[in-house]
Design an enzyme around this catalytic site. Structure first.
Site, PDB file in Angstrom:
ATOM      1  N   TYR A  46       0.794  -1.218   0.000  1.00 19.52           N
ATOM      2  CA  TYR A  46       0.000   0.000   0.000  1.00 19.52           C
ATOM      3  C   TYR A  46       0.828   1.269   0.000  1.00 19.52           C
ATOM      4  O   TYR A  46       0.371   2.291   0.506  1.00 19.52           O
ATOM      5  CB  TYR A  46      -0.933   0.003   1.223  1.00 19.52           C
ATOM      6  N   SER A 111      -3.287  -6.692   8.341  1.00 14.23           N
ATOM      7  CA  SER A 111      -3.827  -7.236   7.100  1.00 14.23           C
ATOM      8  C   SER A 111      -2.706  -7.820   6.230  1.00 14.23           C
ATOM      9  O   SER A 111      -2.014  -8.738   6.648  1.00 14.23           O
ATOM     10  CB  SER A 111      -4.619  -6.141   6.382  1.00 14.23           C
ATOM     11  N   TYR A 112      -2.512  -7.278   5.007  1.00 11.97           N
ATOM     12  CA  TYR A 112      -1.458  -7.841   4.163  1.00 11.97           C
ATOM     13  C   TYR A 112      -0.085  -7.653   4.794  1.00 11.97           C
ATOM     14  O   TYR A 112       0.819  -8.471   4.586  1.00 11.97           O
ATOM     15  CB  TYR A 112      -1.484  -7.221   2.768  1.00 11.97           C
ATOM     16  N   TRP A 159     -10.948  -5.476  -2.520  1.00  6.00           N
ATOM     17  CA  TRP A 159      -9.498  -5.548  -2.351  1.00  6.00           C
ATOM     18  C   TRP A 159      -8.805  -5.950  -3.653  1.00  6.00           C
ATOM     19  O   TRP A 159      -7.829  -5.323  -4.066  1.00  6.00           O
ATOM     20  CB  TRP A 159      -9.123  -6.528  -1.236  1.00  6.00           C
ATOM     21  N   ASP A 239     -13.563  -7.264  13.851  1.00  7.79           N
ATOM     22  CA  ASP A 239     -12.863  -7.525  12.598  1.00  7.79           C
ATOM     23  C   ASP A 239     -13.327  -8.880  12.059  1.00  7.79           C
ATOM     24  O   ASP A 239     -14.086  -9.609  12.711  1.00  7.79           O
ATOM     25  CB  ASP A 239     -11.356  -7.506  12.850  1.00  7.79           C
ATOM     26  N   HIS A 274     -10.938  -3.607  11.598  1.00 12.20           N
ATOM     27  CA  HIS A 274      -9.740  -3.979  10.842  1.00 12.20           C
ATOM     28  C   HIS A 274      -8.689  -2.885  10.970  1.00 12.20           C
ATOM     29  O   HIS A 274      -8.497  -2.067  10.080  1.00 12.20           O
ATOM     30  CB  HIS A 274     -10.111  -4.213   9.379  1.00 12.20           C
TER      31      HIS A 274
END
Length: 565
Positions: A46, A111-112, A159, A239, A274
């Site tokens: 990101y 997350s990622y 996403w 989440d 999240h």
């Protein structure tokens, strides 16, 4: 900014070579005082420029931020998850050769940014000293892009088609024509094309609807037991992944590591969705001043572990939970809690549990001869997602208005005739439910496949029905054999075992406990067309007649983890 620059040395767009010749764009931030430092590595899809050191630099830690392969300024082709073990390992090797590294590296991120840590955990690279995977799943089929067989439509589309559908994420910021209408289009495999952004990996994720080898290759569940790196697993009750935090914790404890290593892992679950957004309010609830007291847990964990401390120095308890309702943090040392009283609350009605004004009740007494409840599920008119335990709408601006996570009044859903409501009488004392939650639903359908959704709510004295936790099960996975789905026989009665997200919530005196049962939550999950066809390519739908049973032979119930007060 000027004060920040006085304390940091910056090297931008350093090209870090991978074993196959691809170079990854990397920024390095070093404290001005000193020559060798412990290092915090953040690998992200990101834009590495969003990580600038900040508080970590002030704590005397160097920071390395890197664009993953094929994203932003990094070379190569992005495909989610498949390159992260090798690329992460090669990056650690590169850091080891730098004169400013003292030999200790920690990682953190949501997350990622968490998945790239899970990809490295089993390698036990000599530099890795501490990990902090936050808000992520080790098995992205079981809980992620699918949820127990149901396609996570809003998450997967937003996403893979918008956020990472191209080298940068600008598509996610574009005004979009009508996402709710787009997500109703069929077949779902073509949603990427209809969005104007064809995505190879979206199509792969959509067409592999069972947990086959494709998903096993993207899972870290099988490798986690080999991890020897102290790990702090962070989750949020609202989440999509609190269940995964505890599953990963169990995975870390299941290997053959020495007991001291196993006791180096920690779990922290807070009143978050999240990511941690710095506020005590989420959705329609304010969890009070205590809610923000662990917002800095990542930097404290990394400073402790990278400067010679131990997990015990950071936190003596193995598990730290935020107990909603009481709105306090509490330390525990096992999961589920040893003092849990798993209690069955049976679903009762005389056939009119439809809507919150029906006759559905909950009781610890098993049912005897009771009428079944029926409702019509129309995939063309699915129940809307209102709040919930998911990760949509946090980093996906185009979906903000249709799929926000968190606690919200379920009143608009509970007035629908395709929602069954079963409610406990008014509580005479505070009641804590902390742990895993299961609904065992005996039901039949007229379709060859269908979904059943269950939700646990806290009904306030003023009538608000606030969602606490939820779960879904796709009918063809009723045996819970994720790689071997079987279509349903219309009219046959099955026991659908629906796993809800775990929770920690106190229902206050005067409140009521409610369980909702329905067959959809859109756009969180793709509405099941009921046909039994291929979910990715199906273009038609059928209306299904759903029947739920609660009698002596079919005692539908919810299992609640009651904690003695």
């Amino acid at each position: 900014m000027g004060d920040y620059l006085r304390h940091v040395r910056i090297m931008r767009n350093v090209r870090v070579p991978m074993r196959d010749g691809v170079e990854l764009a990397t920024n390095v931030y070093l404290p001005r005082e000193g020559t060798k430092f412990p290092v915090v590595l953040v690998r992200m899809a990101y834009n590495r420029a969003h990580i600038t050191g900040g508080e970590l630099i002030e704590r005397g830690l160097a920071v390395v931020s890197q664009d993953t392969r094929g994203r932003y300024a990094s070379d190569g082709k992005f495909y989610p998850f498949i390159h992260e073990t090798n690329d992460g390992y090669d990056t650690l090797d590169w850091i080891a050769r730098q004169p400013w590294c003292n030999g200790k590296v920690g990682m953190y991120g949501d997350s990622y940014l968490a998945s790239v840590q899970l990809a490295l955990a089993h390698t036990n690279h000599p530099l890795l000293t501490a990990l902090n995977p936050r808000f992520m799943s080790a098995d992205i089929w079981r809980q992620g892009y699918y949820c127990d067989g149901a396609f996570s439509e809003a998450l997967t589309f937003s996403w893979l088609c918008l956020e990472v559908g191209s080298r940068t994420s600008e598509a996610n910021l574009m005004p979009f024509f009508n996402i709710p209408m787009l997500l109703r289009e069929r077949p779902i495999v073509d949603l990427d094309i209809k969005s104007g952004n064809r995505s190879e990996y979206y199509r792969d994720f959509a067409t592999n609807y069972a947990r086959n080898q494709f998903w096993r290759d993207l899972s870290y569940r099988e490798t986690l037991p080999a991890c020897r790196v102290p790990s702090l697993l962070t989750g949020g009750w609202y989440d999509y992944y609190p269940n995964e935090a505890f599953r990963m914790y169990a995975d870390l404890l299941s290997g053959d590591a020495p007991e001291a290593i196993k006791r180096s892992h920690r779990v922290l679950v807070g009143p978050w969705t999240h990511g941690i957004h710095g506020r005590s309010k989420l959705g329609q609830l304010d969890f009070g001043p205590e809610a923000t007291k662990e917002n800095d847990h990542s930097s404290r964990w990394l400073e402790t572990m990278l400067k010679g401390g131990t997990p015990q120095d950071y936190q003596k308890a193995l598990i730290r939970l935020f107990v909603m309702g009481d709105n306090v943090w509490r330390d525990e040392n096992e999961w589920p809690l040893a003092r849990t009283q798993f209690t069955r609350y049976y679903l009762h009605s005389q056939g009119s549990a439809n809507t919150c004004t029906g006759d559905g009740t909950l009781s610890t007494s098993p049912p005897q001869n009771e009428s079944s409840d029926k409702f019509t599920y129309n995939p063309d008119d699915p129940c809307p997602t209102i709040g919930g335990n998911h990760s949509v709408g946090t980093y996906n601006p185009g979906l903000y208005e249709i799929c926000l996570p968190g606690p919200y009044d379920q009143g608009p859903v509970e007035t629908r005739p395709d929602v069954l409501c079963f409610t406990l009488p008014v509580l005479e004392s505070d009641t804590e439910i902390t742990g895993p939650v299961w609904v065992h639903l005996f039901a039949s359908t007229s379709g060859r496949d269908t979904d059943f959704v269950a939700r646990l709510c806290d009904v306030y004295p003023d009538g608000r029905s606030i969602n606490i936790t939820e779960g879904v099960l796709r009918g063809r996975f009723y045996e819970r054999k994720w790689d071997a789905p079987r279509l349903l026989e219309p009219g046959a009665i099955y026991e659908f075992r629906i796993e809800l997200q775990p929770t920690a919530n106190v229902w206050k005196k005067g409140h009521r406990i409610r369980v909702n049962v329905t067959s959809s939550s859109f756009p969180l999950w793709e509405p099941n067309p009921n046909t039994g066809g291929d979910p990715a390519t199906e273009t038609r739908w059928e209306i299904a007649q759903q029947t739920t049973y609660h009698d002596a032979q079919h005692p539908s119930h919810v299992v609640l983890p009651i904690i003695p007060r």
